[in-house]
Design an enzyme around this catalytic site. Structure first.
Site, PDB file in Angstrom:
ATOM      1  N   CYS A   2       0.847  -1.185   0.000  1.00 40.41           N
ATOM      2  CA  CYS A   2       0.000   0.000   0.000  1.00 40.41           C
ATOM      3  C   CYS A   2       0.883   1.234   0.000  1.00 40.41           C
ATOM      4  O   CYS A   2       2.100   1.143   0.114  1.00 40.41           O
ATOM      5  CB  CYS A   2      -0.864   0.016   1.260  1.00 40.41           C
ATOM      6  SG  CYS A   2      -1.809  -1.477   1.505  1.00 40.41           S
ATOM      7  N   ARG A  27       1.495   1.480  -6.073  1.00 40.98           N
ATOM      8  CA  ARG A  27       1.727   0.527  -4.973  1.00 40.98           C
ATOM      9  C   ARG A  27       0.465  -0.227  -4.611  1.00 40.98           C
ATOM     10  O   ARG A  27       0.512  -1.243  -3.917  1.00 40.98           O
ATOM     11  CB  ARG A  27       2.242   1.274  -3.745  1.00 40.98           C
ATOM     12  CG  ARG A  27       3.546   2.023  -3.935  1.00 40.98           C
ATOM     13  CD  ARG A  27       3.900   2.845  -2.721  1.00 40.98           C
ATOM     14  NE  ARG A  27       4.168   2.010  -1.558  1.00 40.98           N
ATOM     15  CZ  ARG A  27       5.370   1.514  -1.274  1.00 40.98           C
ATOM     16  NH1 ARG A  27       6.383   1.776  -2.059  1.00 40.98           N
ATOM     17  NH2 ARG A  27       5.532   0.747  -0.219  1.00 40.98           N
ATOM     18  N   TRP A  74      -3.745  -1.892  -1.303  1.00 37.97           N
ATOM     19  CA  TRP A  74      -3.742  -3.176  -2.006  1.00 37.97           C
ATOM     20  C   TRP A  74      -4.199  -4.169  -0.969  1.00 37.97           C
ATOM     21  O   TRP A  74      -3.500  -4.425   0.009  1.00 37.97           O
ATOM     22  CB  TRP A  74      -2.343  -3.509  -2.523  1.00 37.97           C
ATOM     23  CG  TRP A  74      -2.282  -4.779  -3.318  1.00 37.97           C
ATOM     24  CD1 TRP A  74      -2.781  -5.011  -4.558  1.00 37.97           C
ATOM     25  CD2 TRP A  74      -1.706  -6.021  -2.883  1.00 37.97           C
ATOM     26  NE1 TRP A  74      -2.539  -6.307  -4.940  1.00 37.97           N
ATOM     27  CE2 TRP A  74      -1.892  -6.954  -3.942  1.00 37.97           C
ATOM     28  CE3 TRP A  74      -1.058  -6.445  -1.724  1.00 37.97           C
ATOM     29  CZ2 TRP A  74      -1.434  -8.269  -3.870  1.00 37.97           C
ATOM     30  CZ3 TRP A  74      -0.602  -7.744  -1.658  1.00 37.97           C
ATOM     31  CH2 TRP A  74      -0.801  -8.648  -2.711  1.00 37.97           C
ATOM     32  N   ASN A 100       0.687   0.024   6.161  1.00 41.11           N
ATOM     33  CA  ASN A 100       1.162  -0.805   5.055  1.00 41.11           C
ATOM     34  C   ASN A 100       1.870  -1.985   5.689  1.00 41.11           C
ATOM     35  O   ASN A 100       2.819  -1.799   6.452  1.00 41.11           O
ATOM     36  CB  ASN A 100       2.120  -0.010   4.156  1.00 41.11           C
ATOM     37  CG  ASN A 100       2.712  -0.890   3.058  1.00 41.11           C
ATOM     38  OD1 ASN A 100       2.113  -1.881   2.661  1.00 41.11           O
ATOM     39  ND2 ASN A 100       3.906  -0.540   2.593  1.00 41.11           N
ATOM     40  N   GLY A 101       1.393  -3.197   5.421  1.00 38.71           N
ATOM     41  CA  GLY A 101       2.018  -4.386   5.995  1.00 38.71           C
ATOM     42  C   GLY A 101       0.947  -5.376   6.412  1.00 38.71           C
ATOM     43  O   GLY A 101      -0.205  -5.280   6.012  1.00 38.71           O
ATOM     44  N   GLU A 489       9.943 -14.955 -18.679  1.00 41.51           N
ATOM     45  CA  GLU A 489       9.661 -13.517 -18.495  1.00 41.51           C
ATOM     46  C   GLU A 489       8.613 -13.058 -19.502  1.00 41.51           C
ATOM     47  O   GLU A 489       7.699 -12.299 -19.167  1.00 41.51           O
ATOM     48  CB  GLU A 489      10.959 -12.722 -18.627  1.00 41.51           C
ATOM     49  CG  GLU A 489      10.813 -11.221 -18.567  1.00 41.51           C
ATOM     50  CD  GLU A 489      10.183 -10.713 -17.266  1.00 41.51           C
ATOM     51  OE1 GLU A 489      10.060 -11.490 -16.310  1.00 41.51           O
ATOM     52  OE2 GLU A 489       9.771  -9.535 -17.231  1.00 41.51           O
ATOM     53  N   LYS A 493       5.007 -11.348 -18.479  1.00 43.26           N
ATOM     54  CA  LYS A 493       4.538 -10.060 -19.012  1.00 43.26           C
ATOM     55  C   LYS A 493       3.143 -10.215 -19.625  1.00 43.26           C
ATOM     56  O   LYS A 493       2.231  -9.441 -19.372  1.00 43.26           O
ATOM     57  CB  LYS A 493       5.501  -9.537 -20.090  1.00 43.26           C
ATOM     58  CG  LYS A 493       6.845  -9.055 -19.595  1.00 43.26           C
ATOM     59  CD  LYS A 493       6.825  -7.740 -18.847  1.00 43.26           C
ATOM     60  CE  LYS A 493       6.645  -7.838 -17.377  1.00 43.26           C
ATOM     61  NZ  LYS A 493       7.621  -8.452 -16.521  1.00 43.26           N
ATOM     62  N   GLU A 496       0.451 -10.855 -16.834  1.00 48.03           N
ATOM     63  CA  GLU A 496       0.134  -9.863 -15.806  1.00 48.03           C
ATOM     64  C   GLU A 496      -0.487  -8.590 -16.372  1.00 48.03           C
ATOM     65  O   GLU A 496      -1.115  -7.842 -15.636  1.00 48.03           O
ATOM     66  CB  GLU A 496       1.355  -9.530 -14.955  1.00 48.03           C
ATOM     67  CG  GLU A 496       2.486  -8.839 -15.645  1.00 48.03           C
ATOM     68  CD  GLU A 496       3.601  -8.486 -14.670  1.00 48.03           C
ATOM     69  OE1 GLU A 496       3.340  -8.270 -13.477  1.00 48.03           O
ATOM     70  OE2 GLU A 496       4.755  -8.428 -15.112  1.00 48.03           O
ATOM     71  N   HIS A 512       7.735 -33.576 -23.812  1.00 50.83           N
ATOM     72  CA  HIS A 512       7.502 -34.282 -22.538  1.00 50.83           C
ATOM     73  C   HIS A 512       6.157 -33.912 -21.951  1.00 50.83           C
ATOM     74  O   HIS A 512       6.028 -33.710 -20.749  1.00 50.83           O
ATOM     75  CB  HIS A 512       8.657 -33.981 -21.577  1.00 50.83           C
ATOM     76  CG  HIS A 512       9.981 -34.373 -22.132  1.00 50.83           C
ATOM     77  ND1 HIS A 512      10.411 -35.674 -22.216  1.00 50.83           N
ATOM     78  CD2 HIS A 512      10.946 -33.633 -22.724  1.00 50.83           C
ATOM     79  CE1 HIS A 512      11.593 -35.728 -22.783  1.00 50.83           C
ATOM     80  NE2 HIS A 512      11.958 -34.494 -23.107  1.00 50.83           N
ATOM     81  N   LYS A 611       3.053  -2.853  -7.384  1.00 55.23           N
ATOM     82  CA  LYS A 611       4.404  -2.748  -7.929  1.00 55.23           C
ATOM     83  C   LYS A 611       5.415  -3.505  -7.094  1.00 55.23           C
ATOM     84  O   LYS A 611       6.329  -4.096  -7.620  1.00 55.23           O
ATOM     85  CB  LYS A 611       4.834  -1.280  -8.010  1.00 55.23           C
ATOM     86  CG  LYS A 611       6.211  -1.086  -8.627  1.00 55.23           C
ATOM     87  CD  LYS A 611       6.304  -1.673 -10.026  1.00 55.23           C
ATOM     88  CE  LYS A 611       7.687  -1.570 -10.606  1.00 55.23           C
ATOM     89  NZ  LYS A 611       7.801  -2.324 -11.876  1.00 55.23           N
TER      90      LYS A 611
HETATM   91  C1  AGP Z   1       7.051  -8.267 -12.688  1.00 53.89           C
HETATM   92  O1  AGP Z   1       6.554  -7.642 -13.857  1.00 53.89           O
HETATM   93  C2  AGP Z   1       6.146  -8.061 -11.514  1.00 53.89           C
HETATM   94  N1  AGP Z   1       5.893  -6.671 -11.291  1.00 53.89           N
HETATM   95  C3  AGP Z   1       6.639  -8.796 -10.274  1.00 53.89           C
HETATM   96  O2  AGP Z   1       6.808 -10.149 -10.608  1.00 53.89           O
HETATM   97  C4  AGP Z   1       7.971  -8.287  -9.694  1.00 53.89           C
HETATM   98  O3  AGP Z   1       9.027  -8.568 -10.567  1.00 53.89           O
HETATM   99  C5  AGP Z   1       8.205  -9.009  -8.366  1.00 53.89           C
HETATM  100  O4  AGP Z   1       7.152  -8.682  -7.478  1.00 53.89           O
HETATM  101  C6  AGP Z   1       9.559  -8.656  -7.714  1.00 53.89           C
HETATM  102  O5  AGP Z   1       9.581  -7.286  -7.434  1.00 53.89           O
HETATM  103  P1  AGP Z   1      11.000  -6.638  -6.999  1.00 53.89           P
HETATM  104  O6  AGP Z   1      11.934  -6.776  -8.157  1.00 53.89           O
HETATM  105  O7  AGP Z   1      10.678  -5.217  -6.660  1.00 53.89           O
HETATM  106  O8  AGP Z   1      11.498  -7.416  -5.804  1.00 53.89           O
END
Ligand code: AGP
Length: 616
Positions: A2, A27, A74, A100-101, A489, A493, A496, A512, A611
């Site tokens: 958050c 966030r 969040w 936040n937490g 990766e 992308k 998400e 396999h 994020k």
């Molecule tokens: C990747 O596009 C995502 N936003 C997510 O997987 C991110 O890479 C992951 O949460 C790790 O974040 P960080 O690099 O800030 O630790």
């Protein structure tokens, strides 16, 4: 995670709180709210949905006051509702708190408070904390004072198991703002006649150039004129005033429709920035001072472990290949969330690298602390300067990619790959690589930014391909060796931001089991540069084509054979195998971006995501 913002000073708080929240919306964006102190006590406004909804509410029902706290959420505990939005008040309604937490023992604490007659209006762990602080404040004796509020916060936090970054106000103390942190970041901004609290510096950088990054267990008593730091145990806490390194340009989309596209197009510069000052032609090697390790200490390293989450984990997988290929050091990768519990039997001279763009990811931070607890030298590869992981690591390398606003990591991935390449290069040169090999590698590295520029020119072509396949229900991404992590990766992308189910696999794994999924409706994206395994990839593509599976090929410029076997191809400049993840990631970022736009998805703020995940 958050976003928290607090203000105390000589200006109206609301405009600042809203502007700060907008900077932190990446966030979390499930709901937003604020509490401001004024002659009527605490004015509370909160609403589910984006910050724009809160701003609309404030238009309808404005509030005034010069001390306030705010929050963009969040959701961790409790559904996305107005009632669960922060701030939360205590039993008396005299105290408001944002958090936040995660309060892990919130259930037990709630039961105790319920037995004492407390009534809760939300399902959140945060409301339990606000009631707990209010309870201790009420028990704190007569007269309202900053010390009494600090002591109430301290007493409550001593009962808490979990993580927190909080800001607290009390209606009887209009000149006081209290902050505290453990495990979730909180930065204090120093102004003239005003002070600020925020989850990260981007929310306050327009108003101050001096900040204090609170440490775990710090409690801050903040007034318009100054602040005092103490610890959870009660002693005075030392602090260091830091200059703000944040740049406004990073939080301005400019002419781009989305931050993600802007950050994709920044990569020629961010890749160059990751190398800047770190390549020495004189010594034909890379120079990484932040490692805090001598060459002798580096030579003594007999094993490397890399850890991270999400995209950072994929970069760590690239690092595994790089370190083995260039430095001939055994390397392995583990998810940070697994590393912290796996209890890997590691030799003392192992070197652990934690990768994290934000430097605040809870699982990665826990992995760092677990690694250090076992006595292993632990280095951080982070983007966020002064982040918790960067500060707690035994050294490390900053990515210098600039603030990454888009929730989907793009420039941070390629910058992590560059840093890992430099790391492997440095270790290779102190072990077995010759100076002529070193000079050649410097040439190869310095050619990358221009090659990325060439790839970015293919964006319109990639957009047409993305539109062609955007309505697929599923997609597969496949690659080998250095490009297997890139396949993962690319799949992440796509998942998400376009919400298309996608999976990444080593190409050879098709036979396999995975090939059972191939149908004319399931596109396969093959990362197939003309490298040492190109022929193998071609065979795999033929296997998919034989079953009428559509194939998109990411290949090398001039690769006619790839064009002959694929339905669509994206051909990019050639480079050595070890640099191919940096280049191959770019078309995959654009493919996912354009698919998401074609589907009308919220590219910069995908549903359910944030994020940086500062909760476990
Ligand atoms: C990747 O596009 C995502 N936003 C997510 O997987 C991110 O890479 C992951 O949460 C790790 O974040 P960080 O690099 O800030 O630790």
């Amino acid at each position: 995670m958050c976003g928290i913002v607090g203000y105390i000073g000589n200006q109206e708080a609301v405009p600042f709180l809203l502007a700060g929240l907008r900077r932190l919306e990446y966030r979390g964006y499930d709901s937003a709210g604020l509490a401001v102190l004024n002659a009527d006590g605490i004015a509370l406004r909160k609403r589910m949905g984006r910050i724009a909804n809160l701003a609309e509410l404030l238009q309808e029902s404005p509030v005034e006051g010069k001390t306030g706290i705010s929050h963009t959420r969040w959701a961790t505990h409790g559904a996305v509702t107005d009632a669960n939005a922060h701030p939360h008040v205590d039993q008396t309604g005299a105290l408001a708190l944002v958090h936040n937490g995660v309060i892990e023992n919130h259930g037990t604490l709630r039961e105790g408070l319920l037995r004492e007659g407390h009534v809760f209006v939300s399902q959140t762990d945060t409301e339990v904390l606000s009631h707990l602080v209010g309870k201790h404040f009420a028990e704190g004796g007569p007269g309202a004072s900053a010390a009494r509020l600090v002591e109430a916060v301290r007493s409550a936090l001593r009962q808490v198991v979990g993580t927190y970054g909080i800001a607290v106000v009390h209606r009887d103390l209009p000149g006081v703002l209290v902050g505290a942190r453990r495990g979730s970041p909180l930065v204090l901004g120093i102004g003239k006649g005003e002070h600020f609290l925020a989850s990260d510096v981007s929310a306050i950088a327009s108003h101050t150039r001096e900040v204090v990054y609170l440490k775990d267990f710090d409690i801050a008593a903040v007034t318009a004129e100054g602040f005092e730091l103490s610890t959870l145990l009660g002693g005075v806490s030392g602090y260091e005033v830091k200059a703000v390194e944040f740049q406004e340009k990073d939080v301005d989309k400019g002419d781009y429709p989305h931050f993600m596209l802007k950050e994709i197009f920044e990569q020629p510069e961010t890749i160059r920035d990751a190398m800047r000052g770190r390549l020495s032609r004189e010594e034909a090697t890379a120079k990484l001072g932040g490692l805090n390790m001598t060459n002798a200490e580096l030579r003594a390293v007999e094993r490397v472990v890399l850890t991270g989450c999400g995209t950072a984990f994929h970069a760590a997988m690239v690092g595994e290949h790089l370190i083995e290929h260039l430095a001939h050091i055994p390397a392995e990768v583990e998810f940070a969330s697994e590393f912290r519990y796996r209890n890997m039997p590691l030799p003392k001279d192992v070197l652990v690298f934690a990768l994290s763009q934000s430097g605040e990811t809870a699982d990665t931070l826990a992995a760092v602390r677990e690694s250090q607890r076992k006595g292993h030298r632990t280095l951080g590869i982070c983007n966020n300067v002064a982040s918790t992981i960067a500060r707690e690591s035994d050294g490390g390398v900053y990515m210098h990619a600039g603030t990454e606003i888009g929730v989907a990591a793009t420039k941070s991935f390629t910058s992590q790959c560059v840093v890992l390449t430099l790391l492997a290069f440095l270790n290779g040169r102190i072990r077995h690589l010759s100076s002529s090999q070193g000079l050649r590698m410097i040439d190869e590295l310095e050619a990358i930014p221009d090659k990325v520029r060439e790839i970015l020119k293919l964006s319109d072509q990639i957009r047409e391909i993305a539109r062609k396949y955007a309505h697929a229900q599923s997609m597969m991404f496949l690659g080998r060796q250095f490009n297997y992590p890139v396949a993962l990766e690319g799949a992440l992308k796509m998942k998400e931001i376009s919400y298309i189910h996608a999976s990444g696999h080593p190409s050879a794994e098709l036979k396999h089991g995975i090939i059972a999924l191939i149908t004319p409706e399931l596109p396969s994206v093959f990362i197939a540069p003309e490298d040492s395994v190109f022929e193998k990839n071609l065979s795999n593509i033929e296997e998919v084509r034989a079953r009428k599976g559509p194939v998109i090929g990411i290949g090398s410029e001039g690769s006619r054979r790839l064009e002959q076997v694929c339905d669509d191809t994206i051909l990019i400049p050639r480079c050595p195998d070890y640099l191919s993840p940096i280049l191959n990631a770019i078309p995959l970022q654009l493919l996912a971006y354009h698919a998401a736009v074609a589907l009308g998805c919220d590219v910069d703020k995908p549903r359910n995501l944030a994020k940086s995940v500062t909760v476990e």
